[in-house]
Design a protein around this motif. Structure first.
Motif, mmCIF file in Angstrom:
data_model
loop_
_atom_site.group_PDB
_atom_site.id
_atom_site.type_symbol
_atom_site.label_atom_id
_atom_site.label_comp_id
_atom_site.label_asym_id
_atom_site.label_seq_id
_atom_site.Cartn_x
_atom_site.Cartn_y
_atom_site.Cartn_z
ATOM 1 N N TYR A 290 0.807 -1.118 -0.063
ATOM 2 C CA TYR A 290 -0.100 -0.149 -0.191
ATOM 3 C C TYR A 290 0.878 1.307 0.226
ATOM 4 O O TYR A 290 0.479 2.411 -0.548
ATOM 5 N N ILE B 3 0.343 3.796 -2.865
ATOM 6 C CA ILE B 3 -0.054 5.146 -2.463
ATOM 7 C C ILE B 3 0.924 6.317 -2.966
ATOM 8 O O ILE B 3 0.739 7.414 -3.605
ATOM 9 N N LEU C 115 -7.652 2.655 -1.866
ATOM 10 C CA LEU C 115 -6.941 3.588 -2.403
ATOM 11 C C LEU C 115 -8.015 4.709 -2.764
ATOM 12 O O LEU C 115 -7.871 6.025 -2.437
ATOM 13 N N LEU D 248 -7.364 8.708 -3.536
ATOM 14 C CA LEU D 248 -6.266 8.212 -4.442
ATOM 15 C C LEU D 248 -6.633 7.582 -5.411
ATOM 16 O O LEU D 248 -5.731 6.973 -6.171
#
Length: 334
Positions: free
Chosen positions: A164, A168, A267, A272
């Motif tokens: 992650y 990210i 996300l 995101l």
């Protein structure tokens, strides 16, 4: 006098399909996935014909009619002072079946539209990941030497970064600016952005087992015989190596799709992934974060959908593994 013909045994793929069809758990999981996918594909029909609402337009000042009585979509909170407003809860009718979100939008309609985005992104990311990982794994395992060393080190670097954190970081770079590919420009709100990000994140996890499988196949007798006959390397990869990787790729597909769905939801929850005005199950959970105590359905509904799809994909993946393992055994004994 002709001798009776011997019954022909089914091919390995037909045998695998028969075994999978007898697996009740896998068939139930496949049915759940089919029903959820069909419901998401029919999202426009549900929104405009059944619910008669626009799930992308704010409706905080609107009202609906119950038994001839108008009911505000945004209602006072249940606290002693009745301060603030909360969206209407589940009505269990065609209109606002699961209630509304913080903007007064129909939650059930948004859930179906969000499922379209989430399932499309996860399936596309899994396919792209298999393509990239298959290319890298076959090149590293078959070519060996410097090619194997370079690809393996790149995969090790990607592997060392937490999933992650890597996702990210890529999202911040790709979402904050437009991407230009020659005459084409990909905006931050394009679904290709989360698809590419998630596919890249899981490439090392898929490429490693593929590379190991290719290393074993490279020492197989039929590959050694093809090399001794002077068959070009690219032809050996396409006609000998790749067909024997089919079972590995098929078994990895549902697992990668489940991982991609979880990554996309995370996300999107962090703003995101899928960008407004589009919706996904992750963005719906983000919308309901502030309503967790007053209208928990806004968070619970997409969470249950994510859990159901991931569970079904894992059960289907187990069924495929069991069926295709038998296929491999049949092929080896043939």
């Amino acid at each position: 006098m002709t001798s009776p013909s011997r019954p022909t045994s089914p091919g390995p793929w037909k045998q695998a399909i028969r075994i999978l069809a007898r697996n009740r758990s896998a068939m139930m999981a496949l049915a759940v996935l089919a029903l959820i996918t069909l419901g998401c594909l029919l999202a426009p029909l549900y929104a405009h014909v059944v619910a008669r609402t626009d799930p992308f337009t704010s409706n905080v000042a609107g009202s609906i009619s119950f038994d001839g009585q108008p009911v505000d979509i945004m209602q006072p909170n249940d606290n002693p002072l009745h301060l603030g407003l909360s969206p209407i809860g589940p009505t269990w009718r065609t209109t606002y079946l699961l209630g509304a979100d913080s903007q007064g939008r129909d939650l059930a309609a948004r859930l179906l539209y969000g499922g379209r985005s989430s399932l499309l992104i996860s399936a596309s990311a899994a396919l792209l990941c298999l393509l990239l990982a298959g290319t890298a794994g076959i090149a590293a395992g078959f070519c060996g030497g410097v090619v194997d060393m370079v690809i393996s080190r790149v995969l090790d670097i990607m592997w060392a970064v937490p999933v992650y954190l890597f996702a990210i970081s890529l999202s911040i770079v790709m979402v904050s600016q437009h991407i230009r590919l020659g005459p084409f420009e990909i905006g931050a709100d394009n679904l290709l952005v989360p698809i590419v990000i998630i596919a890249l994140v899981y490439v090392p996890y898929a490429a490693r087992p593929i590379r190991g499988r290719v290393l074993a196949l490279r020492q197989a007798e039929f590959v050694m015989a093809a090399r001794c006959l002077g068959v070009p390397g690219w032809r050996i990869m396409l006609r000998d190596i790749l067909p024997n990787l089919t079972t590995t790729l098929v078994m990895m597909g549902p697992l990668l799709m489940a991982l991609a769905l979880l990554a996309e939801s995370a996300l999107s929850f962090l703003s995101l992934g899928v960008q407004a005005p589009a919706a996904s199950w992750g963005t719906i959970i983000q919308d309901g974060e502030g309503l967790i105590y007053t209208r928990p359905m806004v968070c619970v509904a997409p969470g249950v959908a994510i859990a159901g799809v991931v569970l079904a994909l894992n059960i289907l993946g187990d069924g495929l593994r069991d069926a295709l393992d038998v296929r491999d055994a049949a092929r080896r004994s043939a």
